[in-house]
Design a protein around this motif. Sequence first.
Motif, PDB file in Angstrom:
ATOM      1  N   ALA A  96       2.848  -1.942  -6.516  1.00 56.43           N
ATOM      2  CA  ALA A  96       2.397  -2.506  -5.242  1.00 56.43           C
ATOM      3  C   ALA A  96       2.785  -3.979  -5.141  1.00 56.43           C
ATOM      4  N   HIS A 106       0.823  -1.214   0.000  1.00 57.02           N
ATOM      5  CA  HIS A 106       0.000   0.000   0.000  1.00 57.02           C
ATOM      6  C   HIS A 106       0.856   1.263   0.000  1.00 57.02           C
ATOM      7  N   SER A 166       2.220   5.751  -6.764  1.00 59.83           N
ATOM      8  CA  SER A 166       1.081   5.682  -7.686  1.00 59.83           C
ATOM      9  C   SER A 166       0.890   7.030  -8.348  1.00 59.83           C
ATOM     10  N   GLN A 169      -3.621   5.475  -5.827  1.00 60.98           N
ATOM     11  CA  GLN A 169      -3.641   4.207  -5.099  1.00 60.98           C
ATOM     12  C   GLN A 169      -4.755   3.285  -5.626  1.00 60.98           C
TER      13      GLN A 169
END
Length: 226
Positions: A140, A47, A51, A56
């Motif tokens: 990720a 997480h 990005s 995200q």
Amino acid sequence: MTRAEDFDENERRAVYRAIRERRDVRRGFLPEPIPDELLHRLLEAAHNAPSVGLMQPWRFIVVRDLAVRRKVHEIFLKANEQALASYEGEQQQNYAGIKLEGILEAPQNLCIVCDSQSSQGHQLGRRTMPETAIYSAVCAVQNLWLAARAEGVGVGWVSILEPGLLRSTLRIPDQITPVAYLCLGYVNAFSKEPDLERAGWEKRTPLKSVLSLDQYDSDWSEGGLA
């Protein structure tokens, strides 16, 4: 000029070791489940990936139910049979001997999907390159993979799956893109070299063969690098 604080030597070595020793694990999974605290730590690492636009877009589906994993395994078997038929001769024999998944052996699986239509990030960077949403989700995956290696957890990426059937099995909406189906678990050992290299399927390309300066190197052929 003041320079940003860097890691000490041991910390730097650990980062490069995790990168160097990361492996796509398909066998040797132990039945011991990953503790929830550790799984959460790995997901937190994922997480924290970069990005585009801070959108995200990743979503995590933890798959533990054996019945669900058996359905995914059936999807793999069908896709793998089709892949096997696409090769001929020695290459087909070589493919048949390679283990390509640990869906049932690993105590848990993880499906990472991407919501590329999410409004988060306000389209920053996606108007010109919308595919960066998928790229972000792949970052990720890499974060999780490296963190898992540091924790002694094996990760295997299963790409031989028909996306439509996987969507149906995991009830993934049409607008959500499956990015990676991963097998996770403690393992008895990490191999010193990639399985596909050891099996003679392919070998690593040296860095100098994929590096150029200022512009694309026209000598890079479609069939492989010199």
